[in-house]
Design an enzyme around this catalytic site. Structure first.
Site, PDB file in Angstrom:
ATOM      1  N   ARG A 108      -4.053   6.539   4.855  1.00 17.23           N
ATOM      2  CA  ARG A 108      -5.506   6.410   4.884  1.00 17.23           C
ATOM      3  C   ARG A 108      -5.969   6.249   6.332  1.00 17.23           C
ATOM      4  O   ARG A 108      -5.295   5.643   7.151  1.00 17.23           O
ATOM      5  CB  ARG A 108      -5.968   5.186   4.087  1.00 17.23           C
ATOM      6  CG  ARG A 108      -6.041   5.428   2.580  1.00 17.23           C
ATOM      7  CD  ARG A 108      -6.561   4.209   1.848  1.00 17.23           C
ATOM      8  NE  ARG A 108      -5.657   3.091   1.970  1.00 17.23           N
ATOM      9  CZ  ARG A 108      -5.806   2.059   2.782  1.00 17.23           C
ATOM     10  NH1 ARG A 108      -6.886   1.956   3.552  1.00 17.23           N
ATOM     11  NH2 ARG A 108      -4.909   1.100   2.829  1.00 17.23           N
ATOM     12  N   TYR A 128      -4.625  13.372   1.876  1.00 19.95           N
ATOM     13  CA  TYR A 128      -3.839  12.175   1.575  1.00 19.95           C
ATOM     14  C   TYR A 128      -4.502  11.316   0.485  1.00 19.95           C
ATOM     15  O   TYR A 128      -5.721  11.083   0.513  1.00 19.95           O
ATOM     16  CB  TYR A 128      -3.635  11.321   2.831  1.00 19.95           C
ATOM     17  CG  TYR A 128      -2.946  10.029   2.487  1.00 19.95           C
ATOM     18  CD1 TYR A 128      -1.576  10.012   2.203  1.00 19.95           C
ATOM     19  CD2 TYR A 128      -3.651   8.840   2.346  1.00 19.95           C
ATOM     20  CE1 TYR A 128      -0.944   8.842   1.812  1.00 19.95           C
ATOM     21  CE2 TYR A 128      -3.020   7.664   1.961  1.00 19.95           C
ATOM     22  CZ  TYR A 128      -1.673   7.681   1.693  1.00 19.95           C
ATOM     23  OH  TYR A 128      -1.052   6.530   1.288  1.00 19.95           O
ATOM     24  N   LYS A 185      -9.273   4.794  -4.431  1.00 22.33           N
ATOM     25  CA  LYS A 185      -9.926   3.775  -3.611  1.00 22.33           C
ATOM     26  C   LYS A 185     -11.422   4.051  -3.456  1.00 22.33           C
ATOM     27  O   LYS A 185     -12.247   3.140  -3.488  1.00 22.33           O
ATOM     28  CB  LYS A 185      -9.257   3.707  -2.235  1.00 22.33           C
ATOM     29  CG  LYS A 185      -7.788   3.285  -2.284  1.00 22.33           C
ATOM     30  CD  LYS A 185      -7.628   2.037  -3.072  1.00 22.33           C
ATOM     31  CE  LYS A 185      -6.413   1.196  -2.733  1.00 22.33           C
ATOM     32  NZ  LYS A 185      -5.102   1.770  -2.919  1.00 22.33           N
ATOM     33  N   HIS A 242      -8.634  -4.807  -5.831  1.00 18.96           N
ATOM     34  CA  HIS A 242      -7.369  -4.180  -5.432  1.00 18.96           C
ATOM     35  C   HIS A 242      -6.230  -5.015  -6.016  1.00 18.96           C
ATOM     36  O   HIS A 242      -5.536  -5.732  -5.296  1.00 18.96           O
ATOM     37  CB  HIS A 242      -7.317  -4.160  -3.894  1.00 18.96           C
ATOM     38  CG  HIS A 242      -6.260  -3.296  -3.309  1.00 18.96           C
ATOM     39  ND1 HIS A 242      -5.845  -3.402  -2.003  1.00 18.96           N
ATOM     40  CD2 HIS A 242      -5.515  -2.296  -3.832  1.00 18.96           C
ATOM     41  CE1 HIS A 242      -4.909  -2.514  -1.750  1.00 18.96           C
ATOM     42  NE2 HIS A 242      -4.681  -1.836  -2.851  1.00 18.96           N
ATOM     43  N   SER A 273      -2.334  -3.379   1.143  1.00 19.03           N
ATOM     44  CA  SER A 273      -1.560  -2.145   0.981  1.00 19.03           C
ATOM     45  C   SER A 273      -0.135  -2.320   1.500  1.00 19.03           C
ATOM     46  O   SER A 273       0.079  -2.889   2.576  1.00 19.03           O
ATOM     47  CB  SER A 273      -2.242  -1.007   1.739  1.00 19.03           C
ATOM     48  OG  SER A 273      -3.523  -0.813   1.191  1.00 19.03           O
ATOM     49  N   CYS A 310       2.225  -4.238   0.386  1.00 15.36           N
ATOM     50  CA  CYS A 310       2.673  -5.633   0.425  1.00 15.36           C
ATOM     51  C   CYS A 310       3.193  -6.117  -0.923  1.00 15.36           C
ATOM     52  O   CYS A 310       3.217  -7.323  -1.184  1.00 15.36           O
ATOM     53  CB  CYS A 310       1.548  -6.532   0.920  1.00 15.36           C
ATOM     54  SG  CYS A 310       1.174  -6.254   2.661  1.00 15.36           S
ATOM     55  N   ASP A 339      -2.468  -1.251  -9.071  1.00 13.92           N
ATOM     56  CA  ASP A 339      -3.269  -1.119  -7.840  1.00 13.92           C
ATOM     57  C   ASP A 339      -4.726  -1.562  -7.995  1.00 13.92           C
ATOM     58  O   ASP A 339      -5.281  -2.145  -7.082  1.00 13.92           O
ATOM     59  CB  ASP A 339      -3.228   0.333  -7.352  1.00 13.92           C
ATOM     60  CG  ASP A 339      -3.628   0.484  -5.897  1.00 13.92           C
ATOM     61  OD1 ASP A 339      -3.163  -0.318  -5.064  1.00 13.92           O
ATOM     62  OD2 ASP A 339      -4.419   1.391  -5.580  1.00 13.92           O
ATOM     63  N   ARG A 382       5.419   8.675  -0.618  1.00 11.06           N
ATOM     64  CA  ARG A 382       4.988   8.134  -1.914  1.00 11.06           C
ATOM     65  C   ARG A 382       5.401   9.025  -3.073  1.00 11.06           C
ATOM     66  O   ARG A 382       5.592  10.227  -2.915  1.00 11.06           O
ATOM     67  CB  ARG A 382       3.472   7.957  -1.920  1.00 11.06           C
ATOM     68  CG  ARG A 382       3.038   6.907  -0.896  1.00 11.06           C
ATOM     69  CD  ARG A 382       1.694   6.330  -1.174  1.00 11.06           C
ATOM     70  NE  ARG A 382       1.415   5.254  -0.237  1.00 11.06           N
ATOM     71  CZ  ARG A 382       1.005   4.033  -0.595  1.00 11.06           C
ATOM     72  NH1 ARG A 382       0.815   3.738  -1.865  1.00 11.06           N
ATOM     73  NH2 ARG A 382       0.774   3.121   0.311  1.00 11.06           N
TER      74      ARG A 382
HETATM   75  P1  GTP Z   1       0.204   0.123  -1.932  1.00  4.58           P
HETATM   76  O1  GTP Z   1       0.566   1.190  -2.888  1.00  4.58           O
HETATM   77  O2  GTP Z   1       0.027   0.603  -0.537  1.00  4.58           O
HETATM   78  O3  GTP Z   1      -0.990  -0.642  -2.374  1.00  4.58           O
HETATM   79  O4  GTP Z   1       1.479  -0.883  -1.823  1.00  4.58           O
HETATM   80  P2  GTP Z   1       1.918  -2.048  -2.795  1.00  4.58           P
HETATM   81  O5  GTP Z   1       1.123  -3.284  -2.518  1.00  4.58           O
HETATM   82  O6  GTP Z   1       1.943  -1.572  -4.179  1.00  4.58           O
HETATM   83  O7  GTP Z   1       3.400  -2.372  -2.257  1.00  4.58           O
HETATM   84  P3  GTP Z   1       4.822  -1.976  -2.859  1.00  4.58           P
HETATM   85  O8  GTP Z   1       5.159  -2.756  -4.090  1.00  4.58           O
HETATM   86  O9  GTP Z   1       4.910  -0.516  -2.962  1.00  4.58           O
HETATM   87  O10 GTP Z   1       5.761  -2.507  -1.696  1.00  4.58           O
HETATM   88  C1  GTP Z   1       5.587  -2.119  -0.351  1.00  4.58           C
HETATM   89  C2  GTP Z   1       6.841  -2.383   0.427  1.00  4.58           C
HETATM   90  O11 GTP Z   1       7.174  -3.769   0.369  1.00  4.58           O
HETATM   91  C3  GTP Z   1       8.034  -1.629  -0.134  1.00  4.58           C
HETATM   92  O12 GTP Z   1       8.807  -1.125   0.906  1.00  4.58           O
HETATM   93  C4  GTP Z   1       8.789  -2.691  -0.916  1.00  4.58           C
HETATM   94  O13 GTP Z   1      10.159  -2.418  -0.972  1.00  4.58           O
HETATM   95  C5  GTP Z   1       8.471  -3.971  -0.143  1.00  4.58           C
HETATM   96  N1  GTP Z   1       8.459  -5.169  -1.028  1.00  4.58           N
HETATM   97  C6  GTP Z   1       7.828  -5.299  -2.223  1.00  4.58           C
HETATM   98  N2  GTP Z   1       8.067  -6.509  -2.788  1.00  4.58           N
HETATM   99  C7  GTP Z   1       8.841  -7.185  -1.913  1.00  4.58           C
HETATM  100  C8  GTP Z   1       9.413  -8.495  -1.910  1.00  4.58           C
HETATM  101  O14 GTP Z   1       9.258  -9.294  -2.837  1.00  4.58           O
HETATM  102  N3  GTP Z   1      10.154  -8.839  -0.816  1.00  4.58           N
HETATM  103  C9  GTP Z   1      10.351  -7.977   0.235  1.00  4.58           C
HETATM  104  N4  GTP Z   1      11.085  -8.393   1.258  1.00  4.58           N
HETATM  105  N5  GTP Z   1       9.826  -6.730   0.257  1.00  4.58           N
HETATM  106  C10 GTP Z   1       9.082  -6.344  -0.785  1.00  4.58           C
HETATM  107  C1  SPV Z   2      -3.128   1.779  -0.464  1.00  3.85           C
HETATM  108  O1  SPV Z   2      -3.049   2.152   0.718  1.00  3.85           O
HETATM  109  O2  SPV Z   2      -3.581   0.666  -0.788  1.00  3.85           O
HETATM  110  C2  SPV Z   2      -2.648   2.669  -1.538  1.00  3.85           C
HETATM  111  C3  SPV Z   2      -2.448   4.062  -1.220  1.00  3.85           C
HETATM  112  O3  SPV Z   2      -2.528   2.270  -2.677  1.00  3.85           O
HETATM  113  S1  SPV Z   2      -3.988   4.864  -1.190  1.00  3.85           S
HETATM  114  O4  SPV Z   2      -4.265   5.363  -2.521  1.00  3.85           O
HETATM  115  O5  SPV Z   2      -3.862   5.954  -0.272  1.00  3.85           O
HETATM  116  O6  SPV Z   2      -5.017   3.959  -0.794  1.00  3.85           O
HETATM  117 MN    MN Z   3      -2.821  -0.006  -2.923  1.00 10.21          MN
END
Ligand code: GTP
Ligand code: SPV
Ligand code: MN
Length: 588
Positions: A72, A200, A209, A229, A251, A253, A276, A373
């Site tokens: 983004r 993207y 979003k 979110h 994002s 996290c 999400d 992704r």
């Molecule tokens: P968006 O789709 O961008 O909103 O991301 P998200 O908040 O859904 O995060 P996601 O669960 O995809 O995790 C993002 C990154 O953090 C990945 O590389 C995961 O492997 C890592 N991660 C997720 N949970 C944990 C955790 O509990 N501990 C650690 N160390 N890393 C984590």
């Molecule tokens: C984020 O960045 O929080 C995502 C991916 O979940 S996007 O849909 O591109 O915003």
């Molecule tokens: Mn997200």
């Protein structure tokens, strides 16, 4: 008779001058046809989709985006309200008529030689009173197919819209994928978004979003609900009872990982409802109820593996929906399947990197882009809750907020009450990630994980959150977590992922009044013996450290919060000012 929808599409056709106009009906047959076309359609010299092997990952296609278009772009994202103040300092503002003039200039003739895909879709179960009708046009096959996975595309939306002009209007063209001619413009007052120059996810799948957070948050304030979110999960305890939680993390996290959690704790099970976005309403009984408006997951690939997230790996291996897309991942050439860092312990020998070149092990760079992704339907997810389609949503007992912080923020604590919960969420700080363009690892304030997604002035947003004290009869408990605290050697102190179920258990015990916790400066903390750490090798001192509050760190944190709050001027509600004064006294 011409309907307002038909007229809108006709006007856009005149403006964008595509060679062809195609209305999507959302069928499987159509998806297969479009995927086939995508294999021979070139954008910037790269086929839109490359078929991968069905053997391990059924229905899988690889997409490589332009390397200038992998995340983004918040600095090119605008909220165009009539008054600048309505957008707030949290948004970049442009006068709506100026913005439209700019966008119409870019859109003029932009689809010459291309097909315009008209995508009617519903956000939410079409049977739900909370669902919303939307239409997006695009000239990107990748976007069209992604929308089929992420939303409910098809005739049901056209039927629901009927002869009405009341539907979300999404204008999208990938243009020439030139960052100098890239804009994502939101018009909350007109229920529309104009996006040019990017393919993207968050820039181009306008139901996500752009609509379900920025426009919907604006609608929610007007109509008395919240667009957040947040993930939605149901945690089933050994006694069979399911407790529903919302969880907001910035994002990249940890939302998707928590949403599809396979608990290490015996007898616990996590039911997935969303990974999400959540739309939250006060239900008939006065509790908060949440629905997930989306129909799929657009998840971060790196770090997703059998050990960290077995449920997601199973989801990706399901053949229940066509197609599943892999964007900017690497490809394992021996199996012709997608690969990324963390999918397997061993790196395959024969990889193509996300640029499409032979992967050079000695480069020191990852083979998959850090923000690569997958796009996969919720229908493929084995832990999807039967309540996912419930038109009313599910009643929420707990809200979890979190961020990515190597220091300062403890593993978990509970807020004292609603005002304190809103305050705690309003001061979340988190290290930036690869999900947005710009430097990663910089701590920025990201209230409610909504800084980039709140479609109006965030001061008014805080006020809106506070009103739920009076709107709801029973409010959820609010918790703050941090899975990312590090030790002196820079290692994560908490194992995270499946072990996060230990923290969820404590929350359920708190909701049920089974444990009492202990009060510290920030809120109510678990006593060490209240955390189920069975089977986990972790030193007691590490857990103590994870649950500690450092006066020194908070004395550094508070000025950053004050600086952030000062940007709102007099928009900060007095309840939150009082909370901040209280916090300052505790660490004086
Ligand atoms: P968006 O789709 O961008 O909103 O991301 P998200 O908040 O859904 O995060 P996601 O669960 O995809 O995790 C993002 C990154 O953090 C990945 O590389 C995961 O492997 C890592 N991660 C997720 N949970 C944990 C955790 O509990 N501990 C650690 N160390 N890393 C984590
Ligand atoms: C984020 O960045 O929080 C995502 C991916 O979940 S996007 O849909 O591109 O915003
Ligand atoms: Mn997200």
């Amino acid at each position: 008779m011409t309907t307002p929808l038909q007229k809108w599409v006709k006007d856009l056709t005149d403006l964008m001058t595509p060679d062809k106009v195609y209305w999507m009906n959302g069928s499987d047959k159509e998806a297969k046809q479009l995927a086939k076309e995508a294999e021979t359609t070139m954008v910037n010299g790269v086929p839109v989709l490359t078929k991968l092997s069905d053997k391990e990952f059924p229905n899988s296609y690889w997409h490589r985006s332009n390397p200038n278009d992998v995340a983004r772009t918040e600095h090119l994202t605008y909220v165009c309200t009539p008054q600048r103040e309505e957008a707030g300092f949290n948004n970049i503002w442009m006068d709506p008529s100026q913005a439209k003039e700019k966008m119409n200039g870019l859109f003029k003739g932009c689809m010459k030689g291309r097909t315009m895909y008209v995508i009617p879709f519903v956000m939410g179960n079409p049977k739900s009173d909370y669902a919303k009708n939307c239409v997006q046009v695009t000239d990107s096959l990748y976007v069209a197919l992604s929308m089929r996975i992420m939303t409910r595309v098809g005739d049901v939306a056209v039927e629901r819209i009927g002869n009405s002009d009341d539907f979300f209007k999404g204008y999208h063209s990938i243009g020439e994928v030139n960052p100098d001619r890239r804009f994502i413009m939101h018009f909350p007052h007109e229920n529309s978004v104009m996006s040019f120059g990017s393919g993207y996810g968050g820039n181009a799948l306008l139901g996500k979003k752009c609509y379900s957070l920025r426009i919907a948050s604006y609608l929610g304030r007007k109509e008395g609900w919240l667009a957040e979110h947040m993930i939605i999960i149901g945690v089933q305890a050994p006694d069979g009872k399911t407790t529903y939680f919302l969880g907001a993390f910035p994002s990249a996290c940890g939302k998707t990982n928590l949403a599809l959690l396979d608990p290490v704790l015996k007898g616990y099970k996590v039911w997935t409802l969303g990974d999400d976005i959540a739309w939250i309403n006060v239900g008939p009984d006065g509790q908060l109820y949440a629905i997930n408006p989306e129909a799929g997951f657009f998840g971060v690939a790196p770090g997703t593996g059998v050990k960290t997230n077995p449920v997601m790996v199973e989801t990706l291996k399901s053949d229940k929906f066509f197609p599943t897309l892999y964007t900017n991942t690497a490809v394992d050439n021996d199996n012709n399947s997608p690969w990324w860092e963390g999918l397997t312990d061993e790196k395959p020998e024969n990889l193509t990197d996300w640029h499409g070149a032979k992967y050079d092990e000695t480069s020191g760079k990852p083979a998959a882009h850090p923000n690569s992704r997958f796009t996969v339907s919720a229908k493929c997810c084995p832990t999807m809750s039967p309540e996912y389609e419930n038109p009313l949503g599910v009643p929420i007992s707990g809200i979890i907020f979190g961020g990515r912080r190597k220091s300062t923020i403890p593993l978990v604590y509970e807020c004292e009450n609603w005002d304190h919960g809103v305050f705690t969420a309003s001061i979340i700080g988190s290290e930036t990630t690869a999900a947005q363009s710009g430097a990663a690892g910089v701590v920025r304030r990201d209230p409610m994980a909504m800084l980039p997604f709140c479609g109006y002035n965030m001061g008014d947003y805080f006020k809106h959150w506070l009103t739920f004290k009076n709107r709801a009869k029973k409010l959820p408990k609010v918790f703050m977590v941090n899975w990312f605290r590090k030790d002196e050697d820079g290692k994560f102190m908490w194992p995270g992922f499946r072990d996060n179920s230990r923290v969820l258990k404590w929350m359920i015990d708190r909701i049920e009044g089974k444990v009492e916790g202990e009060k510290k400066e920030l809120g109510l903390f678990p006593k060490i013996e209240e955390l189920d750490l069975s089977g986990l090798e972790i030193a007691k001192e590490t857990v103590e450290k994870l649950l500690s509050v450092s006066k020194e760190e908070w004395q550094k944190e508070i000025p950053m919060i004050e600086e952030f709050y000062s940007k709102f001027g007099d928009k900060i509600p007095k309840e939150l000012k009082e909370q901040l004064d209280g916090l300052k006294k505790k660490f004086a």
